[in-house]
Design an enzyme around this catalytic site. Structure first.
Site, mmCIF file in Angstrom:
data_model
loop_
_atom_site.group_PDB
_atom_site.id
_atom_site.type_symbol
_atom_site.label_atom_id
_atom_site.label_comp_id
_atom_site.label_asym_id
_atom_site.label_seq_id
_atom_site.Cartn_x
_atom_site.Cartn_y
_atom_site.Cartn_z
ATOM 1 N N ALA A 244 -90.840 47.330 56.353
ATOM 2 C CA ALA A 244 -91.248 48.651 55.881
ATOM 3 C C ALA A 244 -92.481 48.562 54.975
ATOM 4 C CB ALA A 244 -90.087 49.314 55.149
ATOM 5 N N HIS A 245 -92.961 49.732 54.559
ATOM 6 C CA HIS A 245 -94.203 49.813 53.784
ATOM 7 C C HIS A 245 -94.133 49.036 52.465
ATOM 8 C CE1 HIS A 245 -92.560 53.945 52.182
ATOM 9 N NE2 HIS A 245 -91.888 52.937 51.686
ATOM 10 N N ASN A 246 -95.255 48.404 52.144
ATOM 11 C CA ASN A 246 -95.481 47.693 50.872
ATOM 12 C C ASN A 246 -94.691 46.393 50.712
ATOM 13 O OD1 ASN A 246 -96.967 50.035 50.161
ATOM 14 N ND2 ASN A 246 -95.164 50.959 49.239
#
Length: 324
Positions: A244-246
């Site tokens: 997922a993001h980051n």
């Protein structure tokens, strides 16, 4: 780091930000360069603080302007100007769109074309490969059938990109393999549940893949929201892994099939993760950690630790509790 994928609006002033948040304007109205996370913000950037777990990072931040809520007003250092709001992350979303008006645009790249073999004369190309504007591909690379590489993507030397791969908002190092069906650089699953409808969160980050990396078949790797999603040098991902993001994964990690990483977790170097394990968001996993298959990690794990189970615990304790 330069944002190669999203164009930033210039000459935004503090009062522009306050107006967009329906807050009172101020007499002193400096130009704000960008919106960034605490650890990356310069003195001319605006940042945000929404959780006590980031207090140490807040105290080290160079930013002079922070978006926060009433709960944390007395926590912010006195040298930082507070912009108090009711909902920090929703406000960050609004200001991100002010700086990057096209941040919610995740449509396909309509300007891709078939590969110019004269331009990429050292590229081994399959059939029906499409490439966007300003794409850079190193020497001795191969790209499989039906793959799409969208605008501004950068790929290093000696990389193998499989069939049916989509690369967008991504920078790839040297000697890296991305296997069939991987989708890299799409927007992350960020939203706010509203009273009438869900509100999407903009994603202006990228995916940064290091050297000597293996991305398995049907992996999905989301780009970052404000910072980047990072896969470190020498890390190998098995098939059907979701990142997922980051998320930031260190060097020389091995992640086996169907592992899922929730957003904004940081994984150290030489971490081994068994199949179908799940890593919750905003966690820190140290170096040389081993996580057994099917485990659910819901809290930080220190370096040189072996864990298993749900919730993940020291493997010796897990085995003792689960003797047949």
């Amino acid at each position: 780091m330069t944002n190669y994928f999203f164009k930033k609006k210039e000459k935004i002033r503090l009062n522009d930000i306050l107006a967009n948040l329906n807050l009172k304007k101020q007499k002193i109205n400096p130009i704000i360069k960008d919106i960034k996370e605490l650890e990356y913000a310069s003195k001319d950037d605006i940042t945000f603080f929404h959780s006590i777990k980031y207090l140490k990072t807040l105290r080290k931040s160079k930013s002079k302007f922070v978006i926060t809520n009433k709960k944390f007003v007395n926590t912010v250092p006195k040298n930082i100007q507070i912009i108090e709001v009711a909902n920090v992350l929703l406000s960050v979303s609004i200001i991100t769109l002010l700086f990057y008006p096209k941040a919610l645009d995740d449509m396909y790249d309509s300007e891709v074309v078939y590969v110019d073999k004269k331009k990429y004369d050292k590229l081994n190309i399959g059939k029906n490969v499409l490439i966007g504007k300003n794409v850079k591909i190193g020497s001795n690379c191969s790209i499989g059938h039906n793959t799409i590489i969208e605008r501004n993507v950068k790929i290093g030397d000696k990389c193998n990109i499989g069939c049916n791969v989509i690369l967008k908002n991504t920078i790839v190092g040297n000697n890296t393999n991305i296997l069939d069906g991987a989708i890299v650089g799409k927007k992350g699953f960020g939203f706010f549940p509203g009273k009438k409808e869900n509100i999407r969160y903009p994603h202006i980050g990228a995916v940064i893949i290091g050297n000597n990396v293996e991305i398995g078949s049907n992996n999905t790797i989301d780009r970052g929201s404000l910072s980047n999603t990072i896969i470190g040098d020498g890390t190998f991902l098995d098939n059907q892994v979701h990142i997922a993001h980051n998320v930031k994964i260190g060097k020389n990690c091995i992640v086996t099939g169907q592992v899922g990483f929730a957003g904004s977790s940081t994984i150290g170097n030489k971490v081994l993760i068994g199949g179908q394990a799940g890593i919750s968001g905003h966690l820190t996993i140290g170096d040389n950690v081993q996580i057994g298959g099917g485990s659910g990690v819901i809290k930080n794990i220190p370096s040189n630790t072996k864990v298993m189970g749900y919730p993940a615990k020291d493997i010796r304790k897990f085995l003792k509790e689960n003797k047949w």
